[in-house]
Write a protein that holds these residues in place. Structure first.
Motif, PDB file in Angstrom:
ATOM      1  N   ASN A 273       0.837  -1.204   0.000  1.00 12.90           N
ATOM      2  CA  ASN A 273       0.000   0.000   0.000  1.00 12.90           C
ATOM      3  C   ASN A 273       0.874   1.257   0.000  1.00 12.90           C
ATOM      4  O   ASN A 273       2.023   1.225   0.409  1.00 12.90           O
ATOM      5  CB  ASN A 273      -0.897   0.025   1.238  1.00 12.90           C
ATOM      6  CG  ASN A 273      -1.565  -1.309   1.516  1.00 12.90           C
ATOM      7  OD1 ASN A 273      -0.890  -2.299   1.703  1.00 12.90           O
ATOM      8  ND2 ASN A 273      -2.874  -1.311   1.550  1.00 12.90           N
ATOM      9  N   ASP A 276       1.669   4.509  -5.818  1.00 16.41           N
ATOM     10  CA  ASP A 276       1.809   3.534  -6.919  1.00 16.41           C
ATOM     11  C   ASP A 276       3.185   3.739  -7.539  1.00 16.41           C
ATOM     12  O   ASP A 276       3.390   4.623  -8.372  1.00 16.41           O
ATOM     13  CB  ASP A 276       0.704   3.766  -7.943  1.00 16.41           C
ATOM     14  CG  ASP A 276       0.707   2.708  -9.044  1.00 16.41           C
ATOM     15  OD1 ASP A 276       1.669   1.925  -9.117  1.00 16.41           O
ATOM     16  OD2 ASP A 276      -0.258   2.674  -9.826  1.00 16.41           O
ATOM     17  N   ASP A 277       4.134   2.914  -7.116  1.00 19.60           N
ATOM     18  CA  ASP A 277       5.527   3.090  -7.537  1.00 19.60           C
ATOM     19  C   ASP A 277       6.252   1.755  -7.432  1.00 19.60           C
ATOM     20  O   ASP A 277       6.710   1.375  -6.356  1.00 19.60           O
ATOM     21  CB  ASP A 277       6.208   4.139  -6.656  1.00 19.60           C
ATOM     22  CG  ASP A 277       7.651   4.390  -7.057  1.00 19.60           C
ATOM     23  OD1 ASP A 277       8.107   3.798  -8.061  1.00 19.60           O
ATOM     24  OD2 ASP A 277       8.327   5.163  -6.355  1.00 19.60           O
ATOM     25  N   PRO A 278       6.372   1.007  -8.524  1.00 18.39           N
ATOM     26  CA  PRO A 278       7.046  -0.285  -8.472  1.00 18.39           C
ATOM     27  C   PRO A 278       8.469  -0.206  -7.913  1.00 18.39           C
ATOM     28  O   PRO A 278       8.931  -1.153  -7.261  1.00 18.39           O
ATOM     29  CB  PRO A 278       7.043  -0.746  -9.929  1.00 18.39           C
ATOM     30  CG  PRO A 278       5.851  -0.059 -10.528  1.00 18.39           C
ATOM     31  CD  PRO A 278       5.792   1.281  -9.853  1.00 18.39           C
ATOM     32  N   ASP A 304      -1.771  -5.528  -1.284  1.00 22.39           N
ATOM     33  CA  ASP A 304      -1.313  -4.481  -2.197  1.00 22.39           C
ATOM     34  C   ASP A 304      -2.511  -4.014  -3.008  1.00 22.39           C
ATOM     35  O   ASP A 304      -3.151  -4.808  -3.709  1.00 22.39           O
ATOM     36  CB  ASP A 304      -0.216  -5.004  -3.128  1.00 22.39           C
ATOM     37  CG  ASP A 304       0.555  -3.882  -3.813  1.00 22.39           C
ATOM     38  OD1 ASP A 304      -0.043  -2.813  -4.055  1.00 22.39           O
ATOM     39  OD2 ASP A 304       1.744  -4.075  -4.122  1.00 22.39           O
ATOM     40  N   ASP A 305      -2.834  -2.732  -2.894  1.00 20.53           N
ATOM     41  CA  ASP A 305      -4.020  -2.188  -3.551  1.00 20.53           C
ATOM     42  C   ASP A 305      -3.673  -1.403  -4.808  1.00 20.53           C
ATOM     43  O   ASP A 305      -4.313  -0.397  -5.137  1.00 20.53           O
ATOM     44  CB  ASP A 305      -4.837  -1.333  -2.581  1.00 20.53           C
ATOM     45  CG  ASP A 305      -4.040  -0.181  -1.979  1.00 20.53           C
ATOM     46  OD1 ASP A 305      -2.824  -0.073  -2.267  1.00 20.53           O
ATOM     47  OD2 ASP A 305      -4.620   0.609  -1.214  1.00 20.53           O
ATOM     48  N   HIS A 306      -2.656  -1.866  -5.547  1.00 20.86           N
ATOM     49  CA  HIS A 306      -2.299  -1.259  -6.829  1.00 20.86           C
ATOM     50  C   HIS A 306      -2.394  -2.321  -7.915  1.00 20.86           C
ATOM     51  O   HIS A 306      -2.047  -3.472  -7.700  1.00 20.86           O
ATOM     52  CB  HIS A 306      -0.896  -0.655  -6.773  1.00 20.86           C
ATOM     53  CG  HIS A 306      -0.810   0.496  -5.808  1.00 20.86           C
ATOM     54  ND1 HIS A 306      -1.437   1.700  -6.044  1.00 20.86           N
ATOM     55  CD2 HIS A 306      -0.205   0.616  -4.602  1.00 20.86           C
ATOM     56  CE1 HIS A 306      -1.211   2.518  -5.027  1.00 20.86           C
ATOM     57  NE2 HIS A 306      -0.473   1.876  -4.140  1.00 20.86           N
ATOM     58  N   ARG A 308      -3.098  -1.973 -12.370  1.00 20.25           N
ATOM     59  CA  ARG A 308      -2.477  -1.727 -13.691  1.00 20.25           C
ATOM     60  C   ARG A 308      -1.914  -3.031 -14.270  1.00 20.25           C
ATOM     61  O   ARG A 308      -0.769  -3.082 -14.741  1.00 20.25           O
ATOM     62  CB  ARG A 308      -1.378  -0.668 -13.587  1.00 20.25           C
ATOM     63  CG  ARG A 308      -1.886   0.698 -13.184  1.00 20.25           C
ATOM     64  CD  ARG A 308      -0.856   1.797 -13.383  1.00 20.25           C
ATOM     65  NE  ARG A 308       0.307   1.678 -12.511  1.00 20.25           N
ATOM     66  CZ  ARG A 308       1.522   1.304 -12.902  1.00 20.25           C
ATOM     67  NH1 ARG A 308       1.750   0.970 -14.156  1.00 20.25           N
ATOM     68  NH2 ARG A 308       2.520   1.237 -12.037  1.00 20.25           N
ATOM     69  N   ASN A 314       4.403  -2.910 -12.885  1.00 18.61           N
ATOM     70  CA  ASN A 314       3.408  -2.610 -11.857  1.00 18.61           C
ATOM     71  C   ASN A 314       3.856  -3.303 -10.574  1.00 18.61           C
ATOM     72  O   ASN A 314       4.907  -3.952 -10.538  1.00 18.61           O
ATOM     73  CB  ASN A 314       2.008  -3.052 -12.303  1.00 18.61           C
ATOM     74  CG  ASN A 314       1.972  -4.511 -12.722  1.00 18.61           C
ATOM     75  OD1 ASN A 314       2.482  -5.380 -12.021  1.00 18.61           O
ATOM     76  ND2 ASN A 314       1.380  -4.791 -13.882  1.00 18.61           N
ATOM     77  N   HIS A 315       3.093  -3.161  -9.505  1.00 17.84           N
ATOM     78  CA  HIS A 315       3.518  -3.731  -8.225  1.00 17.84           C
ATOM     79  C   HIS A 315       3.628  -5.254  -8.284  1.00 17.84           C
ATOM     80  O   HIS A 315       4.542  -5.839  -7.698  1.00 17.84           O
ATOM     81  CB  HIS A 315       2.550  -3.304  -7.124  1.00 17.84           C
ATOM     82  CG  HIS A 315       2.736  -1.899  -6.677  1.00 17.84           C
ATOM     83  ND1 HIS A 315       2.409  -1.455  -5.413  1.00 17.84           N
ATOM     84  CD2 HIS A 315       3.233  -0.798  -7.317  1.00 17.84           C
ATOM     85  CE1 HIS A 315       2.687  -0.174  -5.286  1.00 17.84           C
ATOM     86  NE2 HIS A 315       3.178   0.246  -6.433  1.00 17.84           N
ATOM     87  N   TYR A 328      -3.313  -9.733  -3.792  1.00 16.73           N
ATOM     88  CA  TYR A 328      -4.285  -8.782  -4.342  1.00 16.73           C
ATOM     89  C   TYR A 328      -5.205  -8.289  -3.238  1.00 16.73           C
ATOM     90  O   TYR A 328      -5.906  -9.068  -2.593  1.00 16.73           O
ATOM     91  CB  TYR A 328      -5.087  -9.507  -5.416  1.00 16.73           C
ATOM     92  CG  TYR A 328      -6.260  -8.786  -6.030  1.00 16.73           C
ATOM     93  CD1 TYR A 328      -6.073  -7.650  -6.814  1.00 16.73           C
ATOM     94  CD2 TYR A 328      -7.555  -9.288  -5.888  1.00 16.73           C
ATOM     95  CE1 TYR A 328      -7.150  -7.026  -7.422  1.00 16.73           C
ATOM     96  CE2 TYR A 328      -8.640  -8.670  -6.493  1.00 16.73           C
ATOM     97  CZ  TYR A 328      -8.432  -7.536  -7.262  1.00 16.73           C
ATOM     98  OH  TYR A 328      -9.507  -6.922  -7.862  1.00 16.73           O
TER      99      TYR A 328
END
Length: 367
Positions: A273, A276-278, A304-306, A308, A314-315, A328
């Motif tokens: 959380n 949003d930054d891998p 993880d709430d990201h 894409r 993505n994450h 997820y």
């Protein structure tokens, strides 16, 4: 359960466990056993997703998962219970919730999902909340277990066992831990919950002492990073026939694990959380693995709430690139449509976001 000492408590506890459907399981009906070897998870002695490689990334040994902490949810506060009403009945129904969750599991499994997290104190049913007036806890103020809640958990464990799935069972959640009156009751709860799980005979269980131990909202110091290893070691030290559970605890979004928790844990739980930054996810994982007490153990993100999922970075992909399992977390909006955390929950693969995740999961795992 009344407060009773020593052997009397043990006999009373076993009587309680024996009253719960599916709570005591023979070796003949047990199907699924999780274990670890180095950085890999194994099910029934074989690495998960055996031989699987996705876009050059090793998937074998990972444990892809979903945050389903409200599978056993109930609210004992009459002032807030109506918030979770089903739109078709106008009432909240914990039995309907658990039945529909169990019914959804086979489809999740067909898409390659091998694990999910449930919590004895749930998670915020609003997704993110500053205050938590509801009362969602399997643990009473004295640290004893509430039979109705544990009955629901027994059924969840049974269905997961049948499907070859692992259940990450969390004990405490901030915002509800204050409903346990003191540190002695917290320890009693860890003892009671671990004994209950051991007596169930299930071997498809990983234990998470508390969700995001570093969150300042925890009331009890023993649930915070400096002291939570005491509870990890306590749960690890409880056995049945020489068998024990694998135990850890999780950190808040983007926070690397600390050396004392890494040292005590059988596996490492992290959360994604935050922004949003891998790159942040990669840094969190690498920093955790760089602590002085690190040795090869599995690393698992179980929140993880990201999303894409259509993007190359993505994450999820950041975690896989670091050989870390991914979980997820889709909060939703208490509308019986979106997400998996805000009751009433529709546990089906019924929204575009859920369809994207499960399609990506199937692609990654080769299910």
């Amino acid at each position: 359960m009344a407060k009773v000492p020593g052997d009397m408590h043990r006999r009373t506890f076993l009587t309680l466990a024996g009253t719960l459907p599916g709570a005591v399981v023979s070796a003949q009906t047990r199907r699924t056993e999780v274990s670890i070897r180095g950085e890999q998870f194994l099910i029934n002695g074989e690495p998960t997703y055996k031989g699987r490689v996705y876009n050059g990334l090793k998937i074998e040994g990972l444990l892809m998962n979903v945050r389903a902490v409200q599978a056993c949810f109930d609210d004992l506060n009459p002032a807030t219970r109506s918030r979770w009403a089903y739109p078709d009945t106008g009432k909240w129904d914990p039995e309907r919730n658990v039945r529909e969750f169990i019914a959804a599991l086979p489809e999740w499994r067909r898409h390659g999902l091998l694990a999910f997290t449930v919590n004895l104190q749930g998670g915020s049913p609003e997704g993110y909340s500053k205050s938590q007036p509801w009362e969602n806890t399997a643990i009473d103020p004295n640290g004893d277990l509430r039979p109705a809640y544990m009955d629901r958990l027994a059924r969840v464990l049974e269905r997961a066992d049948q499907l070859g799935m692992v259940v990450i069972v969390g004990y405490f959640y901030f915002g509800q831990d204050q409903r346990v009156k003191d540190e002695a009751a917290v320890r009693r709860a860890v003892s009671n919950a671990t004994n209950w799980l051991l007596d169930s005979g299930r071997r498809n269980i990983l234990v998470e002492i508390d969700n995001e131990c570093n969150v300042k909202a925890y009331d009890h110091d023993i649930l915070k990073p400096n002291r939570v290893p005491e509870l990890i070691e306590m749960a690890k030290g409880m056995t049945r026939g020489g068998r024990r559970f694998l135990v850890g605890t999780s950190y808040g979004g983007g926070t690397p694990a600390e050396a004392n928790v890494v040292q005590a844990s059988d596996f490492l739980l992290l959360h994604g959380n935050g922004p949003d930054d891998p790159a942040r996810i990669r840094k969190m994982i690498r920093t955790s693995r760089a602590v002085s007490t690190w040795r090869p153990i599995p690393v698992l993100i179980n929140e993880d709430d990201h999303f894409r999922f259509d993007q190359p970075d993505n994450h999820l992909m950041a975690a896989l690139g670091e050989y870390v399992s991914w979980g997820y977390f889709d909060p939703g909006q208490s509308n019986y449509v979106d997400g998996h955390q805000c009751p009433p929950v529709n546990w089906g693969i019924n929204t575009e976001r859920k369809r994207q995740f499960f399609a990506k999961l199937k692609e990654v795992t080769g299910a």
